[in-house]
Design an enzyme around this catalytic site. Structure first.
Site, mmCIF file in Angstrom:
data_model
loop_
_atom_site.group_PDB
_atom_site.id
_atom_site.type_symbol
_atom_site.label_atom_id
_atom_site.label_comp_id
_atom_site.label_asym_id
_atom_site.label_seq_id
_atom_site.Cartn_x
_atom_site.Cartn_y
_atom_site.Cartn_z
ATOM 1 C CB CYS A 57 -71.940 12.923 9.287
ATOM 2 S SG CYS A 57 -72.236 11.614 8.072
ATOM 3 N NE ARG A 122 -63.448 9.660 0.933
ATOM 4 C CZ ARG A 122 -62.455 10.376 0.381
ATOM 5 N NH1 ARG A 122 -61.883 9.999 -0.724
ATOM 6 N NH2 ARG A 122 -62.057 11.486 0.963
ATOM 7 C CB VAL A 123 -61.182 7.559 7.489
ATOM 8 C CG1 VAL A 123 -61.468 7.571 8.983
ATOM 9 C CG2 VAL A 123 -59.956 6.705 7.174
ATOM 10 C CB THR A 124 -66.968 7.279 6.192
ATOM 11 O OG1 THR A 124 -67.084 5.859 6.312
ATOM 12 C CG2 THR A 124 -66.435 7.641 4.822
ATOM 13 C CD GLU A 140 -73.871 1.910 3.724
ATOM 14 O OE1 GLU A 140 -72.867 2.332 3.125
ATOM 15 O OE2 GLU A 140 -74.940 2.555 3.780
ATOM 16 C CB SER A 141 -75.452 5.085 7.940
ATOM 17 O OG SER A 141 -75.758 5.435 6.610
ATOM 18 C CE1 TYR A 187 -71.301 14.233 1.894
ATOM 19 C CE2 TYR A 187 -73.670 13.813 1.871
ATOM 20 C CZ TYR A 187 -72.495 14.017 2.571
ATOM 21 O OH TYR A 187 -72.511 14.016 3.932
HETATM 22 N N1 LIG Z 1 -72.148 5.091 2.940
HETATM 23 C C1 LIG Z 1 -71.680 5.707 4.088
HETATM 24 C C2 LIG Z 1 -71.291 7.145 3.816
HETATM 25 C C3 LIG Z 1 -70.833 7.894 5.036
HETATM 26 C C4 LIG Z 1 -70.132 9.213 4.660
HETATM 27 O O1 LIG Z 1 -69.861 9.481 3.481
HETATM 28 N N2 LIG Z 1 -69.860 10.049 5.673
HETATM 29 C C5 LIG Z 1 -69.165 11.293 5.421
HETATM 30 C C6 LIG Z 1 -69.565 12.381 6.396
HETATM 31 S S1 LIG Z 1 -71.155 13.035 6.060
HETATM 32 C C7 LIG Z 1 -67.692 11.081 5.660
HETATM 33 O O2 LIG Z 1 -67.315 10.580 6.713
HETATM 34 N N3 LIG Z 1 -66.872 11.499 4.704
HETATM 35 C C8 LIG Z 1 -65.452 11.455 4.852
HETATM 36 C C9 LIG Z 1 -64.804 11.011 3.574
HETATM 37 O O3 LIG Z 1 -65.496 10.580 2.651
HETATM 38 O O4 LIG Z 1 -63.576 11.061 3.533
HETATM 39 C C10 LIG Z 1 -72.784 5.591 5.127
HETATM 40 O O5 LIG Z 1 -73.954 5.836 4.780
HETATM 41 O O6 LIG Z 1 -72.494 5.250 6.249
#
Ligand SMILES: N[C@@H](CCC(=O)N[C@@H](CS)C(=O)NCC(=O)O)C(=O)O
Length: 230
Positions: A57, A122-124, A140-141, A187
């Site tokens: 990611c 979402r789980v991110t 949030e990164s 994306y």
């Molecule tokens: N805004 C978030 C976005 C993070 C994100 O979208 N990560 C992706 C992986 S690259 C994710 O975990 N996606 C899973 C999903 O959306 O269900 C950040 O920058 O931390």
């Protein structure tokens, strides 16, 4: 990829991604801030916080880069996951016990429900976990790297400031462009579900590349004459 609804995992995430074939990132839910003096309610302390990430990611990458750059590898824990059938799996190198608890879990979504049992969203990755309060601080990164940049200096040998006062406006502007047109643009193109939405995102992405290329043909760094978070 699935998501949590009222604390329960569902494989089908339906229309949560926007409409008209366009992909949208939903706003990030956990937005607390760690501060060096604890004035935000969460004090920077070594060993207390943990990052959940994956190697794939790009959003997680920047937090991993900052963890290294700022010399925080012994201060902030790291737990890597991999894509699985319910979002991200955490037991790739054996059972995962959530720091600060006795909970043995399989999926990242379980730390979301430990944090908020009725979470919908979402789980991110990246996700920043606090083992003292046993909850997620932030997922949030862009905010996680700011905390790593400024709040843990007491425990780090690298006090270099990647978000200096005099360049903040410029960094914010370029970050906004990179976020909307490049990071999210990739994306939007990749996950668009019709040709028109794909072309719109594709054009915006390559316009942004042109603009960045032009800028970097005249200066070494994106902002100012030094490396920054941008
Ligand atoms: N805004 C978030 C976005 C993070 C994100 O979208 N990560 C992706 C992986 S690259 C994710 O975990 N996606 C899973 C999903 O959306 O269900 C950040 O920058 O931390």
């Amino acid at each position: 990829m699935g998501m949590l609804v009222e604390g329960h995992w569902i494989d089908e995430d339906g229309n949560s991604r926007g409409s008209g074939g366009k992909f949208d990132h939903l706003p990030t839910y956990f937005r607390d801030f760690i501060s060096s003096d604890g004035s935000s309610g969460l004090k920077a302390e070594p060993g207390r916080y943990h990052i959940y990430a994956t190697k794939t990611c790009p959003w997680a990458h920047r937090t991993l880069l900052f963890r290294h750059l700022k010399g925080l590898t012994k201060v902030i824990g790291l737990h890597l996951g991999e894509s699985g059938n319910e979002g991200y799996r955490l037991d790739i190198n054996g059972p995962h016990v959530v720091p600060g608890t006795d909970e043995q879990i399989t999926y990242l979504h379980e730390i979301y429900t430990l944090s908020n049992s009725s979470y919908t969203g979402r789980v991110t990755v990246p996700t920043l976990w606090d083992e003292k309060e046993k909850r997620i601080v932030n997922n949030e990164s862009s905010e996680i790297i700011r905390m790593f940049n400024s709040e843990f200096n007491e425990y780090s040998e690298n006090h270099y400031d990647y978000y200096p006062n005099e360049l903040r406006n410029e960094i914010d502007d370029i970050n906004e462009l990179i976020y909307s047109k490049v990071n999210n643009g990739v994306y939007q193109a990749g996950f668009s579900s019709n040709q028109a939405a794909y072309e719109e995102a594709f054009d915006a992405l390559f316009d942004a590349f042109e603009m960045l290329e032009d800028r970097l043909s005249k200066q070494r760094y994106l902002c100012g004459e030094r490396i920054t978070e941008a």
